[in-house]
Design a protein around this motif. Structure first.
Motif, mmCIF file in Angstrom:
data_model
loop_
_atom_site.group_PDB
_atom_site.id
_atom_site.type_symbol
_atom_site.label_atom_id
_atom_site.label_comp_id
_atom_site.label_asym_id
_atom_site.label_seq_id
_atom_site.Cartn_x
_atom_site.Cartn_y
_atom_site.Cartn_z
ATOM 1 N N ASP A 150 0.825 -1.218 0.000
ATOM 2 C CA ASP A 150 0.000 0.000 0.000
ATOM 3 C C ASP A 150 0.857 1.264 0.000
ATOM 4 O O ASP A 150 0.365 2.348 -0.336
ATOM 5 N N ASP A 151 2.129 1.127 0.368
ATOM 6 C CA ASP A 151 3.007 2.295 0.450
ATOM 7 C C ASP A 151 3.815 2.518 -0.816
ATOM 8 O O ASP A 151 4.482 3.545 -0.948
ATOM 9 N N ILE A 152 3.783 1.568 -1.757
ATOM 10 C CA ILE A 152 4.637 1.669 -2.944
ATOM 11 C C ILE A 152 4.282 2.890 -3.780
ATOM 12 O O ILE A 152 5.164 3.635 -4.237
ATOM 13 N N LYS A 153 2.983 3.135 -3.974
ATOM 14 C CA LYS A 153 2.549 4.276 -4.784
ATOM 15 C C LYS A 153 3.032 5.587 -4.155
ATOM 16 O O LYS A 153 3.578 6.454 -4.848
ATOM 17 N N SER A 154 2.848 5.724 -2.824
ATOM 18 C CA SER A 154 3.263 6.961 -2.142
ATOM 19 C C SER A 154 4.770 7.167 -2.255
ATOM 20 O O SER A 154 5.240 8.289 -2.479
ATOM 21 N N LEU A 155 5.532 6.084 -2.094
ATOM 22 C CA LEU A 155 6.982 6.190 -2.194
ATOM 23 C C LEU A 155 7.421 6.574 -3.597
ATOM 24 O O LEU A 155 8.291 7.434 -3.781
ATOM 25 N N ALA A 156 6.810 5.945 -4.609
ATOM 26 C CA ALA A 156 7.167 6.245 -6.001
ATOM 27 C C ALA A 156 6.875 7.699 -6.337
ATOM 28 O O ALA A 156 7.682 8.387 -6.971
ATOM 29 N N GLN A 157 5.710 8.196 -5.916
ATOM 30 C CA GLN A 157 5.363 9.592 -6.194
ATOM 31 C C GLN A 157 6.302 10.553 -5.463
ATOM 32 O O GLN A 157 6.670 11.603 -5.993
ATOM 33 N N PHE A 158 6.704 10.169 -4.255
ATOM 34 C CA PHE A 158 7.647 11.010 -3.512
ATOM 35 C C PHE A 158 8.973 11.125 -4.255
ATOM 36 O O PHE A 158 9.526 12.220 -4.399
ATOM 37 N N PHE A 159 9.482 9.996 -4.749
ATOM 38 C CA PHE A 159 10.753 10.032 -5.469
ATOM 39 C C PHE A 159 10.629 10.792 -6.789
ATOM 40 O O PHE A 159 11.574 11.466 -7.220
ATOM 41 N N LEU A 160 9.462 10.705 -7.444
ATOM 42 C CA LEU A 160 9.245 11.481 -8.668
ATOM 43 C C LEU A 160 9.313 12.980 -8.381
ATOM 44 O O LEU A 160 9.962 13.737 -9.108
ATOM 45 N N GLU A 161 8.637 13.412 -7.332
ATOM 46 C CA GLU A 161 8.616 14.838 -6.983
ATOM 47 C C GLU A 161 9.996 15.305 -6.517
ATOM 48 O O GLU A 161 10.390 16.446 -6.785
ATOM 49 N N VAL B 158 15.435 17.451 -13.413
ATOM 50 C CA VAL B 158 15.241 17.312 -14.867
ATOM 51 C C VAL B 158 14.258 18.338 -15.409
ATOM 52 O O VAL B 158 14.033 18.410 -16.621
ATOM 53 N N LYS B 159 13.646 19.122 -14.497
ATOM 54 C CA LYS B 159 12.703 20.172 -14.884
ATOM 55 C C LYS B 159 11.530 19.606 -15.681
ATOM 56 O O LYS B 159 11.058 20.200 -16.660
ATOM 57 N N ARG B 160 11.073 18.416 -15.294
ATOM 58 C CA ARG B 160 9.885 17.796 -15.899
ATOM 59 C C ARG B 160 9.060 17.157 -14.793
ATOM 60 O O ARG B 160 9.619 16.610 -13.839
ATOM 61 N N HIS B 161 7.758 17.221 -14.914
ATOM 62 C CA HIS B 161 6.852 16.622 -13.940
ATOM 63 C C HIS B 161 6.184 15.412 -14.580
ATOM 64 O O HIS B 161 5.401 15.528 -15.528
ATOM 65 N N LEU B 162 6.510 14.233 -14.074
ATOM 66 C CA LEU B 162 5.973 12.986 -14.608
ATOM 67 C C LEU B 162 4.897 12.443 -13.669
ATOM 68 O O LEU B 162 4.931 12.688 -12.459
ATOM 69 N N LYS B 163 3.971 11.703 -14.247
ATOM 70 C CA LYS B 163 2.892 11.102 -13.475
ATOM 71 C C LYS B 163 2.845 9.609 -13.749
ATOM 72 O O LYS B 163 3.169 9.142 -14.841
ATOM 73 N N LEU B 164 2.434 8.876 -12.723
ATOM 74 C CA LEU B 164 2.316 7.419 -12.850
ATOM 75 C C LEU B 164 0.945 7.059 -13.381
ATOM 76 O O LEU B 164 -0.086 7.449 -12.810
ATOM 77 N N GLY B 165 0.936 6.310 -14.503
ATOM 78 C CA GLY B 165 -0.320 5.793 -15.020
ATOM 79 C C GLY B 165 -0.803 4.621 -14.195
ATOM 80 O O GLY B 165 -0.052 4.038 -13.402
ATOM 81 N N ALA C 118 1.239 1.548 -14.682
ATOM 82 C CA ALA C 118 2.543 1.625 -14.036
ATOM 83 C C ALA C 118 2.432 1.327 -12.549
ATOM 84 O O ALA C 118 3.265 0.616 -11.974
ATOM 85 N N ILE C 119 1.395 1.870 -11.913
ATOM 86 C CA ILE C 119 1.194 1.629 -10.478
ATOM 87 C C ILE C 119 0.963 0.150 -10.217
ATOM 88 O O ILE C 119 1.494 -0.433 -9.259
ATOM 89 N N GLN C 120 0.164 -0.477 -11.104
ATOM 90 C CA GLN C 120 -0.103 -1.906 -10.951
ATOM 91 C C GLN C 120 1.180 -2.722 -11.085
ATOM 92 O O GLN C 120 1.435 -3.650 -10.313
ATOM 93 N N THR C 121 2.034 -2.336 -12.045
ATOM 94 C CA THR C 121 3.291 -3.049 -12.248
ATOM 95 C C THR C 121 4.221 -2.879 -11.050
ATOM 96 O O THR C 121 4.842 -3.839 -10.580
ATOM 97 N N LEU C 122 4.313 -1.647 -10.561
ATOM 98 C CA LEU C 122 5.158 -1.395 -9.399
ATOM 99 C C LEU C 122 4.687 -2.192 -8.185
ATOM 100 O O LEU C 122 5.500 -2.714 -7.415
ATOM 101 N N THR C 123 3.392 -2.301 -8.023
ATOM 102 C CA THR C 123 2.838 -2.993 -6.856
ATOM 103 C C THR C 123 3.076 -4.496 -6.927
ATOM 104 O O THR C 123 3.306 -5.163 -5.908
ATOM 105 N N GLN C 124 3.029 -5.057 -8.137
ATOM 106 C CA GLN C 124 3.187 -6.502 -8.283
ATOM 107 C C GLN C 124 4.650 -6.959 -8.220
ATOM 108 O O GLN C 124 4.926 -8.124 -7.944
ATOM 109 N N TYR C 125 5.584 -6.033 -8.414
ATOM 110 C CA TYR C 125 6.991 -6.402 -8.407
ATOM 111 C C TYR C 125 7.436 -6.687 -6.963
ATOM 112 O O TYR C 125 7.039 -5.980 -6.028
#
Length: 622
Positions: free
Chosen positions: A498-509, A515-522, A525-532
């Motif tokens: 349950d914490d993977i999404k929050s951690l991934a978004q934190f590292f993105l921000e 890199v001066k770009r704002h990326l978002k997780l589709g 992508a969230i499903q893939t990150l969670t299953q790994y």
């Protein structure tokens, strides 16, 4: 009230002083009073703040005998005064009797031959002696008596001729100048005394000063606090009655200082120094200084931090730990409870779960938060170098050692926390030396034979099962049980999905600004990150996000780029062979758009051509 007063014995001198002081000494207060009357007036003036009194002859003696707390400046009788008086007395005859106090008569008889007269002295020491000495002088055949005001009273009583030894302007002005010099010196002395008093009152040490009779003459506020005594009640009392255990009389008797003694006062350990005060090879008193040992330790800790421990600071706090899953919340609460103790802690967890983050958070939540946080990875250094880093060394302890020596990490961590990461990798002999430090709370630098007390909390961490290593004789059982007072297990990332999404978004921000770009997780992508399974835990997740930011050019991050990154990290990972349901549809759309051209389809999907080919083979689409 003026600090200086002039006490005139009669109205004539009163008026003369007024005239003389108008221009030069207008700040000197003038009063009239003779002998006992003068003592009463002087007492009143002193009570109002007068410190110096100018007067003459018998009145000066009376003031001294009264023991008044003021400096008495006596108006001198000059040679001019005596000559003027003798010249007047010669009109009565050549035999002159000088009846007065010794201070006036001193040397007067030597003027006789010079002035052509016979001068005989009849000294008096008190007011009531004047009458008898005047009668004695005339019985001895003198023609006239000279002297002060009380001599004049006695002579007039018996109708004998008399001439007053009057104080001229020279003597009065000379006395005024002397009084001014004394006042200035007293002012300087008061300033020095006030500074000295302020220094001792606000010093960190207690001060007790005794005189040659063992009586306490100074007792500062710190001494009051440590001893629990009021200075007003002990000043003037003998130190042998107030604090006999101090044995300050022995120091005064022997003249030998006693330094660095540890005494217990009211259940408090104090460091005491006793020093004899020697004047002209004789004991004139002694001073005792003492300081709370706890305060010394605190000051020592601040010095160590200032000199050595710069940069040894814990940055993370529990609020920095990202996650809302029940398991991580429970771990944080348990860690907070551990923080409030002084016991050793072992933090267990897989590589990359954030053991040091928890260690720093525990330090910052504890009572040691103001102290240093010193961390070392026990697997990063060979055994000998690790020992020198942990325990320090003296100059010349080994080849290439710093000639000035070096403090160890335990010294640097004094008053704080030391974090021993990967302690399972510490070699067996070093484990024994660490155990000794933990047991004795003292450290000995390499090459030294002296010990240094340290107050350090130990937090150790390991990604291996220490109990298993103990059973395999690879880790000392006594050290294990010494460290394993409190045990904290950090859950792996796969157990807190349950914490993977929050951690991934934190590292993105966190890296978006670089890199001066704002990326978002589709969603894919969230499903893939969670299953790994994330064998490298949070560290691996952070590295993956950084890699995605570096290579991905689109705003939305999809499953394809996640798989590509994970595949590049570990081609043997079984997840790379898995195909997500929505991913099949994305591959078909890309092939349709590119009319079956693999290279173009792979570019749209954000994966390599070889990865697309392998996926098509597994799907049976090639």
């Amino acid at each position: 009230m003026s600090r200086i007063a002039f006490l005139a014995p009669d109205i004539s001198m009163f008026e003369r002083a007024h005239e003389l002081f108008q221009t030069q000494h207008s700040d000197i207060h003038i009063e009239k009073g003779l002998l006992s009357e003068g003592v009463a007036i002087a007492s009143f003036l002193i009570a109002k703040g007068t410190e110096i009194i100018i007067t003459r002859g018998g009145t000066a003696s009376a003031l001294r005998n009264a023991g008044l707390e003021a400096t008495i400046v006596e108006i001198p009788i000059t040679g001019f005064d005596i000559i003027r008086t003798v010249e007047k007395a010669k009109l009565h005859g050549r035999s002159i009797g000088a009846v007065s106090f010794p201070s006036i008569l001193h040397g007067i008889d030597f003027l006789g031959p010079i002035l052509g007269v016979d001068i005989r002295c009849f000294p008096i020491h008190a007011e009531d002696e004047a009458d008898g000495q005047v009668l004695q002088a005339f019985r001895d055949g003198v023609d006239v008596v000279i002297g002060g005001f009380i001599t004049g009273r006695a002579a007039q009583k018996h109708n004998y001729p008399f001439e007053l030894i009057d104080s001229g302007a020279e003597g009065i002005l000379q006395a005024a100048q002397e009084a001014k010099r004394i006042a200035h010196a007293r002012s300087l002395e008061k300033t020095k005394t006030s500074l000295f008093q302020a220094v001792l009152d606000y010093a960190y040490e207690g001060f007790i000063l005794v005189d040659g009779e063992y009586r306490i003459s100074f007792f500062n506020p710190i001494a009051e606090r440590i001893l629990g005594m009021d200075s007003s009640k002990v000043i003037g009392k003998r130190i042998t009655h107030v604090w006999p255990e101090l044995n300050l009389a022995q120091v005064m008797h022997t003249g030998k200082d006693e330094l660095g003694q540890i005494l217990k006062i009211n259940e408090v350990d104090v460091l005491c120094n006793k020093v004899a005060i020697i004047v002209n090879d004789r004991s004139a008193g002694a001073v005792a200084t003492f300081q709370d040992v706890t305060q010394i330790q605190q000051m020592e800790a601040r010095v160590r931090r200032r000199i050595y421990a710069s940069g040894h600071v814990a940055r993370f706090r529990f609020d920095d730990i990202i996650g809302t899953s029940a398991v991580i919340k429970q771990t944080i609460e348990l860690a907070k409870e551990f923080s409030l103790t002084q016991s050793s802690i072992i933090i267990l967890g897989e590589t990359g779960v954030g053991k040091e983050v928890f260690a720093q958070s525990i330090h910052n939540y504890s009572d040691r938060r103001q102290g240093p946080f010193v961390a070392i990875n026990c697997a990063a250094l060979p055994s000998q170098i690790l020992e020198s880093e942990l325990f320090g060394y003296v100059g010349g302890a080994f080849t290439s050692a710093n000639p000035k020596g070096k403090p160890g990490l335990f010294e640097l961590a004094h008053g704080g926390t030391i974090f021993l990461d990967e302690i399972s990798e510490m070699e067996y002999p070093t484990q024994g030396k660490l155990l000794r430090v933990l047991q004795e709370k003292k450290v000995m630098r390499l090459g030294s034979d002296s010990v240094i007390p340290v107050d350090v909390r130990i937090i150790a961490a390991s990604n291996k099962n220490l109990k298993t290593l103990v059973n395999e004789n690879k880790f000392r059982s006594d050290l294990y049980y010494r460290l394993n007072v409190l045990q904290l297990r950090i859950p792996p990332l796969r157990d807190r999905k349950d914490d993977i999404k929050s951690l991934a978004q934190f590292f993105l921000e966190e890296h978006a600004g670089i890199v001066k770009r704002h990326l978002k997780l589709g969603s894919s992508a969230i499903q893939t990150l969670t299953q790994y399974p994330w064998p490298g835990n949070i560290r691996e997740l952070q590295n993956s996000i950084e890699r995605i930011i570096a290579v991905h050019k689109h705003e939305i991050i999809n499953a394809a780029i996640i798989n590509l990154v994970l595949e590049d990290q570990d081609n043997s990972n079984p997840l790379n062979a898995s195909i997500l349901p929505n991913e099949v549809e994305e591959i078909r759309k890309a092939l349709a758009l590119t009319k079956g051209r693999y290279a173009e389809a792979a570019k749209i999907l954000g994966i390599s051509r070889s990865t697309l080919w392998r996926k098509l083979k597994r799907l049976g689409l090639n």
